[in-house]
Write a protein that holds these residues in place. Sequence first.
Motif, short mmCIF file in Angstrom:
data_model
loop_
_atom_site.label_atom_id
_atom_site.label_comp_id
_atom_site.label_asym_id
_atom_site.label_seq_id
_atom_site.Cartn_x
_atom_site.Cartn_y
_atom_site.Cartn_z
N HIS A 11 0.80 -1.23 0.00
CA HIS A 11 0.00 0.00 0.00
C HIS A 11 0.83 1.27 0.00
O HIS A 11 0.41 2.30 -0.52
CB HIS A 11 -0.97 -0.02 1.19
N SER A 63 0.32 4.28 -2.71
CA SER A 63 0.17 5.71 -2.43
C SER A 63 1.21 6.52 -3.21
O SER A 63 0.92 7.64 -3.65
CB SER A 63 0.26 5.99 -0.92
N GLY A 113 0.01 6.83 -6.83
CA GLY A 113 -1.01 7.88 -6.92
C GLY A 113 -0.40 9.26 -6.82
O GLY A 113 -0.76 10.18 -7.55
N ARG A 129 -0.41 12.26 -9.44
CA ARG A 129 -0.90 13.55 -8.93
C ARG A 129 0.08 14.69 -9.20
O ARG A 129 -0.32 15.84 -9.40
CB ARG A 129 -1.12 13.37 -7.43
N GLY A 157 -5.18 15.46 -11.13
CA GLY A 157 -6.18 15.25 -10.08
C GLY A 157 -5.65 14.92 -8.75
O GLY A 157 -6.32 14.43 -7.86
N ASP A 161 -12.60 13.96 -5.53
CA ASP A 161 -12.16 14.99 -6.46
C ASP A 161 -12.63 16.39 -6.03
O ASP A 161 -13.79 16.59 -5.71
CB ASP A 161 -12.75 14.65 -7.84
N ARG A 183 -9.78 10.89 -8.59
CA ARG A 183 -8.72 10.64 -9.57
C ARG A 183 -7.42 10.25 -8.85
O ARG A 183 -7.48 9.55 -7.85
CB ARG A 183 -8.55 11.89 -10.43
N HIS A 184 -6.30 10.69 -9.37
CA HIS A 184 -5.04 10.16 -8.82
C HIS A 184 -4.72 10.67 -7.42
O HIS A 184 -4.10 9.97 -6.62
CB HIS A 184 -3.90 10.45 -9.79
N GLY A 185 -5.15 11.89 -7.13
CA GLY A 185 -4.95 12.38 -5.77
C GLY A 185 -5.69 11.49 -4.77
O GLY A 185 -5.17 11.14 -3.71
N THR A 186 -6.89 11.09 -5.15
CA THR A 186 -7.68 10.20 -4.29
C THR A 186 -7.02 8.83 -4.18
O THR A 186 -6.99 8.24 -3.09
CB THR A 186 -9.11 10.06 -4.86
N LEU A 187 -6.48 8.35 -5.28
CA LEU A 187 -5.77 7.06 -5.22
C LEU A 187 -4.60 7.12 -4.23
O LEU A 187 -4.39 6.19 -3.43
CB LEU A 187 -5.25 6.68 -6.61
N SER A 188 -3.87 8.22 -4.28
CA SER A 188 -2.73 8.32 -3.36
C SER A 188 -3.21 8.38 -1.91
O SER A 188 -2.57 7.84 -1.02
CB SER A 188 -1.86 9.54 -3.70
N ILE A 207 -6.00 6.91 -0.79
CA ILE A 207 -6.42 5.55 -0.43
C ILE A 207 -5.18 4.73 -0.02
O ILE A 207 -5.18 4.06 1.01
CB ILE A 207 -7.14 4.87 -1.62
N GLY A 208 -4.13 4.82 -0.82
CA GLY A 208 -2.91 4.09 -0.49
C GLY A 208 -2.33 4.53 0.84
O GLY A 208 -1.90 3.71 1.67
N TRP A 268 -11.67 4.01 -7.03
CA TRP A 268 -10.66 3.05 -7.45
C TRP A 268 -10.92 1.66 -6.86
O TRP A 268 -11.38 1.54 -5.73
CB TRP A 268 -9.29 3.53 -7.00
#
Lengths: 177, 177, 177, 177
Positions: free
Chosen positions: A116, A120, A123, A127, A177, D18, D115-120, D122-123, D138
């Motif tokens: 994980h 991150s 991501g 970003r 994003g 987002d 988007r990718h900020g959210t993915l980071s 989550i990680g 995601w």
Amino acid sequence: MADSFRGERQPTVGVIGDGDPRGPDAHRILEWAEEVGSLLARGGASVVTGGLGGVMEAASRGAAVAGGMTIGFLPGDDPREANEYVRLPISTGLGVVRNLVVVTSADAVLAVGGRHGTLSEIGLALRMGRHVVTLGSWRVESDQRMGGPRVHRARDPREAAHLALRLAKEGPVRPSG
Amino acid sequence: MADSFRGERQPTVGVIGDGDPRGPDAHRILEWAEEVGSLLARGGASVVTGGLGGVMEAASRGAAVAGGMTIGFLPGDDPREANEYVRLPISTGLGVVRNLVVVTSADAVLAVGGRHGTLSEIGLALRMGRHVVTLGSWRVESDQRMGGPRVHRARDPREAAHLALRLAKEGPVRPSG
Amino acid sequence: MADSFRGERQPTVGVIGDGDPRGPDAHRILEWAEEVGSLLARGGASVVTGGLGGVMEAASRGAAVAGGMTIGFLPGDDPREANEYVRLPISTGLGVVRNLVVVTSADAVLAVGGRHGTLSEIGLALRMGRHVVTLGSWRVESDQRMGGPRVHRARDPREAAHLALRLAKEGPVRPSG
Amino acid sequence: MADSFRGERQPTVGVIGDGDPRGPDAHRILEWAEEVGSLLARGGASVVTGGLGGVMEAASRGAAVAGGMTIGFLPGDDPREANEYVRLPISTGLGVVRNLVVVTSADAVLAVGGRHGTLSEIGLALRMGRHVVTLGSWRVESDQRMGGPRVHRARDPREAAHLALRLAKEGPVRPSG
């Protein structure tokens, strides 16, 4: 003028992954990381990592043995935390926040395996507009919008290093994003 | 083993100060910063700064012209933000937090002039156990307790660089409060 | 519209100081911190600290016993690290970087005693445009330039709390260097 | 003793997504975020966000209208950046690093779209041991190892809020990779 002091700036690839890989794939992941490090160095790139063990150490070893530059951004405040293959150990004092520096200081990012923490960082790389290559790592889709960073899945270390070198030379794009 | 890849690690001095000095002392401050950079490089140290203008640029120029290594930790995510004398520009994406990396990555810190940002970096350097040399900068006392980092006020660039080199070779000590 | 959800926003004062004061002044410093916390709460301010021991705990205790709001920004990732007088413990995971949040989240900052960590926070507060009141703490001068944040030395807890409340209501100004 | 000052501590859910959703799903994403915020507040949780627009604002609005507590950790140094539904705006000065505080300060995390900020994030949440619920976001797998944080995909806002409330009450677990 700048060039007279900076010389030709080398492309920089951030290699990210598990600091302590376990399980049936651990051995292969470390071999891949070392080969990737070696290929990146031979391709003319500096290798940036988080400076500690596992994938970070294997990639640094591959690059250092091949004669390349290796930079390690450490979480703590003592440069001696770095593994022995980091030629420029940088103690940041930032803890987990140092992961941001690993990806933001790189022209492109290559993820080998990873859990994980690696997710991150993937991501975060996207970003920050860095293209990402994955090898045996998370499946992440690129953003649909035009002009954002791309994610490529590589099948083997050779393809991964080749893609990462090409993307590092392209350089960062608009953050996504 | 490590040494074969790292070679002899150069001592690193963080030079901090105003990114845009004004007022009657501005010219002298920049001259001092450039001379300090030059002397540090000739003394064998790498010079670390925040990579932007003012004292950061003057110190980097002095060091680069003297053939030394200059590292700049930038607040943003684009290495091209760096002044032209930074040989290794590192984009951190950390904003004001990048100041922590400037002092924590250094073996000792040298402050030339400076306002409140510089004061916070002096405090942070001591907090992280880095000895500090000041030149025309804030008057800060060392902690009374045994073993903490020291603060030395230098009278001129020569004394400042000499002290900073010596303290960088001594290296960091126990963090102080 | 905003007001219907936010209500009247309370002024916020960041109280900073040693997490483990020792020496002959330790007892007095803690008494001062507790009295300051109490006076700030009775004056209608929320008290923000780093959430741990020493001055942070004493100020939080003073404020909590007086019925005030106390917020603690913790370095680690477990809100249970907070001292028992922190009503809103916020685990940040930021390590030493959490000090930036303590001062940036405050409308004004009050330093009680303190060593180098406190000095760096005073500098950071001024750097972020927060007025600072000191009580038995570092002597720091304001910047000469117009419009920057001010530093006031208070003689006793009553004066310190009074000044901090007034400056918190004025609010932040232009960042200073 | 602690309880007399802290009272019963409310569970805290970080809602991420987002800041400016576009495309065909944007409207639905914002509706979901608002409903999720409302359900979390009615379930007794505080809602933590990054304090700005899009999903952050919609979730805060849902929670605030339902009478709940809303906390916003802002990237800049001015609390007035916050959207009007944030009852406790906290200016951090941390830039993109403030995302770490959003997830680390929460007992569990709920991602709506993103988007990718959210993915980071989550990680990062999983890296910090926070359970994660995703809604139209995601697809991320939990780590295989025992005891790590879990990821649940919810089908609608009701299920998402229900799961997030339950996981927030369970609280964080051992960090995961």
